[in-house]
Design an enzyme around this catalytic site. Sequence first.
Site, mmCIF file in Angstrom:
data_model
loop_
_atom_site.group_PDB
_atom_site.id
_atom_site.type_symbol
_atom_site.label_atom_id
_atom_site.label_comp_id
_atom_site.label_asym_id
_atom_site.label_seq_id
_atom_site.Cartn_x
_atom_site.Cartn_y
_atom_site.Cartn_z
ATOM 1 N N GLY A 15 1.489 12.492 8.073
ATOM 2 C CA GLY A 15 2.572 11.844 8.823
ATOM 3 C C GLY A 15 3.985 12.167 8.401
ATOM 4 O O GLY A 15 4.909 12.092 9.213
ATOM 5 N N ASP A 36 2.802 0.220 6.356
ATOM 6 C CA ASP A 36 2.234 -0.807 7.218
ATOM 7 C C ASP A 36 1.718 -1.939 6.310
ATOM 8 O O ASP A 36 2.493 -2.807 5.894
ATOM 9 C CB ASP A 36 1.122 -0.131 8.034
ATOM 10 C CG ASP A 36 0.582 -0.963 9.160
ATOM 11 O OD1 ASP A 36 0.483 -2.187 8.998
ATOM 12 O OD2 ASP A 36 0.236 -0.417 10.216
ATOM 13 N N THR A 57 -2.045 1.794 1.136
ATOM 14 C CA THR A 57 -2.057 3.220 0.759
ATOM 15 C C THR A 57 -1.023 3.472 -0.332
ATOM 16 O O THR A 57 -1.315 4.053 -1.374
ATOM 17 C CB THR A 57 -1.708 4.107 1.984
ATOM 18 O OG1 THR A 57 -2.568 3.757 3.060
ATOM 19 C CG2 THR A 57 -1.827 5.576 1.666
ATOM 20 N N LEU A 58 0.182 3.001 -0.076
ATOM 21 C CA LEU A 58 1.273 3.270 -1.003
ATOM 22 C C LEU A 58 1.033 2.627 -2.363
ATOM 23 O O LEU A 58 1.305 3.237 -3.405
ATOM 24 C CB LEU A 58 2.589 2.780 -0.401
ATOM 25 C CG LEU A 58 3.827 3.176 -1.165
ATOM 26 C CD1 LEU A 58 3.936 4.689 -1.284
ATOM 27 C CD2 LEU A 58 5.064 2.613 -0.478
ATOM 28 N N LYS A 75 6.968 -1.706 8.433
ATOM 29 C CA LYS A 75 6.524 -2.854 9.240
ATOM 30 C C LYS A 75 6.299 -4.030 8.305
ATOM 31 O O LYS A 75 5.166 -4.290 7.889
ATOM 32 C CB LYS A 75 5.199 -2.530 9.923
ATOM 33 C CG LYS A 75 5.274 -1.730 11.200
ATOM 34 C CD LYS A 75 3.872 -1.645 11.786
ATOM 35 C CE LYS A 75 3.816 -0.824 13.048
ATOM 36 N NZ LYS A 75 2.425 -0.650 13.513
HETATM 37 C C1 PRP Z 1 -0.399 6.320 7.715
HETATM 38 C C2 PRP Z 1 0.958 6.498 7.030
HETATM 39 C C3 PRP Z 1 0.764 5.882 5.702
HETATM 40 C C4 PRP Z 1 -0.274 4.824 5.926
HETATM 41 C C5 PRP Z 1 0.400 3.491 5.977
HETATM 42 O O1 PRP Z 1 -1.202 7.394 7.381
HETATM 43 O O2 PRP Z 1 1.318 7.847 6.938
HETATM 44 O O3 PRP Z 1 0.335 6.809 4.728
HETATM 45 O O4 PRP Z 1 -0.918 5.110 7.182
HETATM 46 O O5 PRP Z 1 -0.521 2.464 6.167
HETATM 47 P P1 PRP Z 1 -0.724 1.281 5.144
HETATM 48 O O6 PRP Z 1 0.618 0.833 4.658
HETATM 49 O O7 PRP Z 1 -1.420 0.243 5.991
HETATM 50 O O8 PRP Z 1 -1.591 1.767 4.028
HETATM 51 P P2 PRP Z 1 -2.550 7.756 8.151
HETATM 52 O O9 PRP Z 1 -3.706 7.182 7.374
HETATM 53 O O10 PRP Z 1 -2.425 7.356 9.581
HETATM 54 O O11 PRP Z 1 -2.646 9.329 7.988
HETATM 55 P P3 PRP Z 1 -1.659 10.498 8.475
HETATM 56 O O12 PRP Z 1 -0.405 10.408 7.617
HETATM 57 O O13 PRP Z 1 -2.443 11.739 8.214
HETATM 58 O O14 PRP Z 1 -1.354 10.297 9.929
#
Ligand code: PRP
Length: 177
Positions: free
Chosen positions: A46, A104, A108-109, A132
Amino acid sequence: MAFLPEGIERVLISENEIRTKVGELAARISLDYAGSQPLLVGLLKGSFIFLADLARALNIDSEIDFLTVSSYGNTMENSEVRILKDLAEPIQGRDVLIVEDIIDTGLTLSKILELLRGRHPRSLKVCTLLNKPSRRQTPVTVDYNGFDIEDVFVAGYGIDFAQKYRNLPQLVVVKKL
Ligand code: PRP
């Protein structure tokens, strides 16, 4: 008005607004890291467009690397990230700036911060284009934030919806089916 595919409801943030915001973020980062040579770590996929624009707007030296993770689970209790593509170099003693497209839940972070902290960088900060806050499940400190947005399906400017729309130059809201 640029091309908008059928599945798009509306433009959320225009190309101009993005460009202005990226310039503002880059100016702050350039000041804060003056005299340093930060390693910008883009989380794939992303962040690829945001990172490309941000890096070009900085007026300090920087290095660039990428990290790809896949997420399992979507609650605090069972969330886990698996590294699909790791950084190319050690980060010990480096000033590391994670570059994200969107935060979000924060799950992940927070896992990535934990992982990278364990590698002993000199500093570790976070820059995100979108945030968000209403969706947060775990607290994360965001050092550089572009836009707080409502809880809508956003895509474009690197962000996908079912792997589509990453190529759109603006940020858009996807139609609900
Ligand atoms: C999205 C975005 C973040 C994560 C955020 O990645 O790039 O890394 O989701 O979500 P969270 O705060 O709920 O953890 P995605 O998994 O869609 O992969 P991509 O970057 O390959 O599109």
